[in-house]
Structure formats: structure tokens, C-alpha cells
Write an enzyme that holds these catalytic residues in place. Sequence first.
Site, PDB file in Angstrom:
ATOM      1  N   LYS A  14     -19.060  40.593 -19.904  1.00 47.41           N
ATOM      2  CA  LYS A  14     -17.745  40.766 -21.127  1.00 47.41           C
ATOM      3  C   LYS A  14     -16.857  40.563 -20.492  1.00 47.41           C
ATOM      4  CE  LYS A  14     -19.074  44.585 -22.980  1.00 47.41           C
ATOM      5  NZ  LYS A  14     -20.025  45.620 -22.599  1.00 47.41           N
ATOM      6  N   ARG A  89     -17.141  49.475 -31.820  1.00 51.71           N
ATOM      7  CA  ARG A  89     -17.922  49.701 -31.156  1.00 51.71           C
ATOM      8  C   ARG A  89     -18.491  50.673 -31.876  1.00 51.71           C
ATOM      9  NH1 ARG A  89     -16.474  49.950 -25.532  1.00 51.71           N
ATOM     10  NH2 ARG A  89     -18.061  50.641 -24.270  1.00 51.71           N
ATOM     11  N   ARG A 123     -21.320  47.573  -9.174  1.00 49.94           N
ATOM     12  CA  ARG A 123     -20.307  47.355  -9.592  1.00 49.94           C
ATOM     13  C   ARG A 123     -19.002  47.551  -8.636  1.00 49.94           C
ATOM     14  NH1 ARG A 123     -17.792  47.393 -15.585  1.00 49.94           N
ATOM     15  NH2 ARG A 123     -18.734  49.918 -15.742  1.00 49.94           N
ATOM     16  N   ARG A 156     -17.149  53.513 -10.553  1.00 41.37           N
ATOM     17  CA  ARG A 156     -16.616  54.186 -11.857  1.00 41.37           C
ATOM     18  C   ARG A 156     -16.995  54.923 -11.776  1.00 41.37           C
ATOM     19  NH1 ARG A 156     -15.505  49.487 -16.963  1.00 41.37           N
ATOM     20  NH2 ARG A 156     -17.008  50.739 -17.969  1.00 41.37           N
ATOM     21  N   ARG A 167     -24.515  55.252 -22.077  1.00 41.80           N
ATOM     22  CA  ARG A 167     -24.002  54.144 -22.281  1.00 41.80           C
ATOM     23  C   ARG A 167     -24.800  53.247 -22.945  1.00 41.80           C
ATOM     24  NH1 ARG A 167     -21.097  51.719 -17.193  1.00 41.80           N
ATOM     25  NH2 ARG A 167     -19.808  50.549 -18.617  1.00 41.80           N
TER      26      ARG A 167
HETATM   27  P1  AP5 Z   1     -17.850  43.597 -16.259  1.00 41.61           P
HETATM   28  O1  AP5 Z   1     -17.284  41.694 -16.454  1.00 41.61           O
HETATM   29  O2  AP5 Z   1     -17.238  44.457 -16.159  1.00 41.61           O
HETATM   30  O3  AP5 Z   1     -19.527  44.075 -17.496  1.00 41.61           O
HETATM   31  P2  AP5 Z   1     -18.379  44.729 -19.052  1.00 41.61           P
HETATM   32  O4  AP5 Z   1     -19.984  43.942 -20.059  1.00 41.61           O
HETATM   33  O5  AP5 Z   1     -17.237  44.482 -18.911  1.00 41.61           O
HETATM   34  O6  AP5 Z   1     -18.700  45.885 -18.582  1.00 41.61           O
HETATM   35  P3  AP5 Z   1     -18.122  47.282 -19.002  1.00 41.61           P
HETATM   36  O7  AP5 Z   1     -19.181  48.741 -18.042  1.00 41.61           O
HETATM   37  O8  AP5 Z   1     -16.888  47.255 -18.713  1.00 41.61           O
HETATM   38  O9  AP5 Z   1     -18.929  47.614 -20.827  1.00 41.61           O
HETATM   39  P4  AP5 Z   1     -18.344  48.711 -21.043  1.00 41.61           P
HETATM   40  O10 AP5 Z   1     -18.447  47.996 -22.688  1.00 41.61           O
HETATM   41  O11 AP5 Z   1     -19.357  49.623 -21.112  1.00 41.61           O
HETATM   42  O12 AP5 Z   1     -17.251  49.476 -20.977  1.00 41.61           O
HETATM   43  P5  AP5 Z   1     -15.712  49.930 -21.478  1.00 41.61           P
HETATM   44  O13 AP5 Z   1     -14.846  49.432 -20.218  1.00 41.61           O
HETATM   45  O14 AP5 Z   1     -15.437  48.764 -22.706  1.00 41.61           O
HETATM   46  O15 AP5 Z   1     -20.095  43.800 -15.481  1.00 41.61           O
HETATM   47  C1  AP5 Z   1     -20.222  44.399 -15.116  1.00 41.61           C
HETATM   48  C2  AP5 Z   1     -20.648  44.428 -12.820  1.00 41.61           C
HETATM   49  O16 AP5 Z   1     -22.085  42.333 -13.380  1.00 41.61           O
HETATM   50  C3  AP5 Z   1     -19.248  43.657 -12.773  1.00 41.61           C
HETATM   51  O17 AP5 Z   1     -19.283  44.027 -11.231  1.00 41.61           O
HETATM   52  C4  AP5 Z   1     -19.265  41.798 -12.396  1.00 41.61           C
HETATM   53  O18 AP5 Z   1     -18.579  41.372 -11.054  1.00 41.61           O
HETATM   54  C5  AP5 Z   1     -20.859  41.904 -13.088  1.00 41.61           C
HETATM   55  N1  AP5 Z   1     -21.442  40.308 -13.189  1.00 41.61           N
HETATM   56  C6  AP5 Z   1     -20.488  40.336 -14.312  1.00 41.61           C
HETATM   57  N2  AP5 Z   1     -21.148  38.539 -14.720  1.00 41.61           N
HETATM   58  C7  AP5 Z   1     -21.762  38.572 -13.653  1.00 41.61           C
HETATM   59  C8  AP5 Z   1     -22.856  37.795 -13.886  1.00 41.61           C
HETATM   60  N3  AP5 Z   1     -23.073  36.822 -14.550  1.00 41.61           N
HETATM   61  N4  AP5 Z   1     -23.997  37.928 -13.091  1.00 41.61           N
HETATM   62  C9  AP5 Z   1     -24.169  38.754 -12.082  1.00 41.61           C
HETATM   63  N5  AP5 Z   1     -23.197  39.653 -11.378  1.00 41.61           N
HETATM   64  C10 AP5 Z   1     -21.956  39.908 -13.022  1.00 41.61           C
HETATM   65  O19 AP5 Z   1     -15.855  51.138 -21.854  1.00 41.61           O
HETATM   66  C11 AP5 Z   1     -16.124  52.166 -21.017  1.00 41.61           C
HETATM   67  C12 AP5 Z   1     -15.562  53.519 -22.187  1.00 41.61           C
HETATM   68  O20 AP5 Z   1     -14.572  53.632 -22.528  1.00 41.61           O
HETATM   69  C13 AP5 Z   1     -17.291  53.874 -22.921  1.00 41.61           C
HETATM   70  O21 AP5 Z   1     -17.872  53.990 -22.449  1.00 41.61           O
HETATM   71  C14 AP5 Z   1     -16.079  54.059 -24.050  1.00 41.61           C
HETATM   72  O22 AP5 Z   1     -16.283  56.133 -23.307  1.00 41.61           O
HETATM   73  C15 AP5 Z   1     -14.786  53.942 -24.116  1.00 41.61           C
HETATM   74  N6  AP5 Z   1     -14.308  53.036 -25.261  1.00 41.61           N
HETATM   75  C16 AP5 Z   1     -14.404  52.184 -24.370  1.00 41.61           C
HETATM   76  N7  AP5 Z   1     -13.959  51.083 -25.680  1.00 41.61           N
HETATM   77  C17 AP5 Z   1     -14.360  52.459 -27.039  1.00 41.61           C
HETATM   78  C18 AP5 Z   1     -14.238  51.942 -28.601  1.00 41.61           C
HETATM   79  N8  AP5 Z   1     -14.032  50.631 -28.608  1.00 41.61           N
HETATM   80  N9  AP5 Z   1     -14.390  53.170 -29.059  1.00 41.61           N
HETATM   81  C19 AP5 Z   1     -14.947  53.677 -28.114  1.00 41.61           C
HETATM   82  N10 AP5 Z   1     -14.928  55.041 -27.061  1.00 41.61           N
HETATM   83  C20 AP5 Z   1     -14.214  53.525 -26.296  1.00 41.61           C
END
Ligand code: AP5
Length: 231
Positions: A14, A89, A123, A156, A167
Amino acid sequence: MLRLIFLGPPGAGKGTQAANLARELGVAHLSTGDLLRSAVAAGTPLGRQAEGHMRAGRLVPDDLVLGILRERLSQPDARPGFILDGFPRNVPQAKALAEITPLDRVVSFELSSHDVLERLVGRRVCPRCQTVYNVVSRPPREAGRCDLDGADLEQRPDDRPEAITTRLAVYAEQTAPLLEHYGRLGLLRPIDARGSPDDVARRLRTALEERPRPSRSAVRDPTGSRDPSAR
Ligand code: AP5
């Protein structure tokens, strides 16, 4: 004005797609995860409250996240539009969002838990400029160092296996029900998130060009995400 939500399991890509598309369209990329990580790094009161939840892979309490989201949405760069990456979420967050803004599309990134795990374990992130790498799919030119500023890349804290398991469970229990919710509203556009980032970007653009329509019935894997190979 374009108002998009990107939904999908952790590591589905994403953030990678949102950053590129937001740059291309001239809209804001609003990642609640990035906002929370900045607060943690700066040691603000919000960051201190959020840190333990994030490290363990749990959601940060809704009132804290809603506060930073409202503040971020009110900034000038969000006026032409935005991509919400990682928000909402859960159902209460979706209801709160509906009172703040209408939406144009909700894109759901579909990836199996096996592929999710592979992407998250590989990652690496630059602590200085936040550029995201992957040891398999997007390695830096020099192992362990950022291409842009030479900083040592980091993993991370929530990309450890125990936190990833939490997660994925949180996604299945709390976030996946939003697929039905947005499907009923006719906003949902599911895309297959397998393949290279360029492949996914092409599918994303095609999905955004199509008119909104009600979602099909879901085939779910244990993460709560739909497994594209089950089509
Ligand atoms: P990447 O693009 O980073 O994936 P992503 O879907 O953005 O993954 P995240 O882990 O950031 O999502 P998340 O929802 O768990 O975390 P968030 O930061 O929102 O890609 C992942 C990897 O794959 C990278 O290495 C990339 O290079 C690679 N890649 C990408 N595309 C690829 C492809 N096509 N092929 C191969 N490789 C590829 O949240 C973190 C924490 O914050 C949560 O757990 C929670 O504690 C808190 N939080 C955030 N938002 C909220 C909310 N709204 N409410 C409550 N808590 C929240």
C-alpha cells in the site's frame, strides 16, 4: 478532488503504491503509520502512548489516531485530494471518517499471508529519509545503506515475526470487515497485489479508471485478505 483509501494486509504494498501515485496525481499521501512513527521518533506525548502498541503489532487507540488524522487532513497539501494509507483500520474509524469526508474509491490490495510474510521480513527502511527498500525486490545499491543519503538501513520493530503474526490477526479481525462495508457502498476496487511494483501499479490505474461497483463475494485466506490465486 480525488479521495482514496488503500486497504490491505500489512506488507501488501500500500505504502509503495500510495507514495508513487500521490506524487503522480499531485495529492497528499496520508499514512497514519508514518505519522505515528514520526511521533514516536520525536518522543512526543502521542508517540510515547503509541509506541508500545505499535511495537507489539496492535492498533493504536482510535482517539489518538483520529486526532492526528484530522490535523493532517486539514493541511493545504490535502486540498487537491489524498490517499489514505492505513486508515481506517476498524469500523469505528470508518464511521468517524464518513463524518469528516466523502470518498471516491477504496482500493483493496489482495495478497496471501505467505507473500505478506516474505515482503515484511525483507523490508528495510532508511531512518533518515524514510525510503523503503526490500532485500529481495528492491535492494539498495550497497547492502544495508540508503541510496539517497548513505544512512544505515533499519528493520521496523514491528517487522519481527511475533509482531507480524499479531498484525495479521488484527487485520483479519478488525480491518477485513471494512471490505464488506465499502463493497456495500459500491466503492471497493480489489486488485491483485502479486507481481512487481510496476505490475501492481498498472492494475491500480486500471482499477481507478473503472466505475465503482458492488464487490463480489469474497474468498478469504486466514489473514482475512482475499487470495488472488483463488479466483
Ligand atoms: P509496503 O509498501 O511498505 O507495504 P504496506 O502495505 O504499506 O505495509 P505496512 O507494513 O506499512 O502496512 P501496515 O498497514 O501494517 O503498517 P502501518 O505503517 O500502516 O511494502 C512492504 C515491503 O514489500 C517493502 O519492503 C516493499 O519494498 C516491498 N514491496 C512493495 N511492493 C512490492 C511488490 N509488488 N513486489 C515485491 N515487493 C514489494 O501501521 C503500522 C502500525 O501503526 C500498526 O500496526 C498500528 O500499530 C499503527 N497504526 C497505523 N495506522 C493505524 C490506525 N489507523 N489505527 C490504529 N493504529 C494504526
